[in-house]
Design a protein around this motif. Structure first.
Motif: not given
Length: 90
Positions: A14-39
């Motif tokens: 509800q606050f915003g929209e960002v487009e990124i390249t996905a990196y799918v990893s088994s190191k995250l819990l299912p259903g979670t997202v991690s976004i690096g600080h970006g640019e």
């Protein structure tokens, strides 16, 4: 949901929209997202929405996905910001 590493995805709430390249990893819990600080934000002035009138951010600035209620608590990094949805672009 059919998203794999290298796919471009739209991360939004509800606050915003960002487009990124996905990196799918088994190191995250299912259903979670991690976004690096970006640019610094790079707004696409062609693809606009009601939520992003200046254009969708294509640099992955995760700060666009948090509301004002978190601002007094931000010192350095905000580790947990809230819920987002993801969909494949294209």
């Amino acid at each position: 949901r059919g998203i794999k590493t290298g796919d471009r995805v739209l991360v939004y709430n509800q606050f915003g929209e960002v487009e990124i390249t996905a990196y799918v990893s088994s190191k995250l819990l299912p259903g979670t997202v991690s976004i690096g600080h970006g640019e610094w934000s790079k707004f696409d002035n062609v693809r606009k929405s009601k939520l992003m009138p200046y254009g969708i951010d294509t640099a992955g600035n995760c700060n666009l996905l948090i509301g004002d209620t978190h601002l007094p608590h931000i010192v350095g990094a905000l580790l947990t910001a809230g819920l987002v949805e993801i969909r494949k672009v294209g």
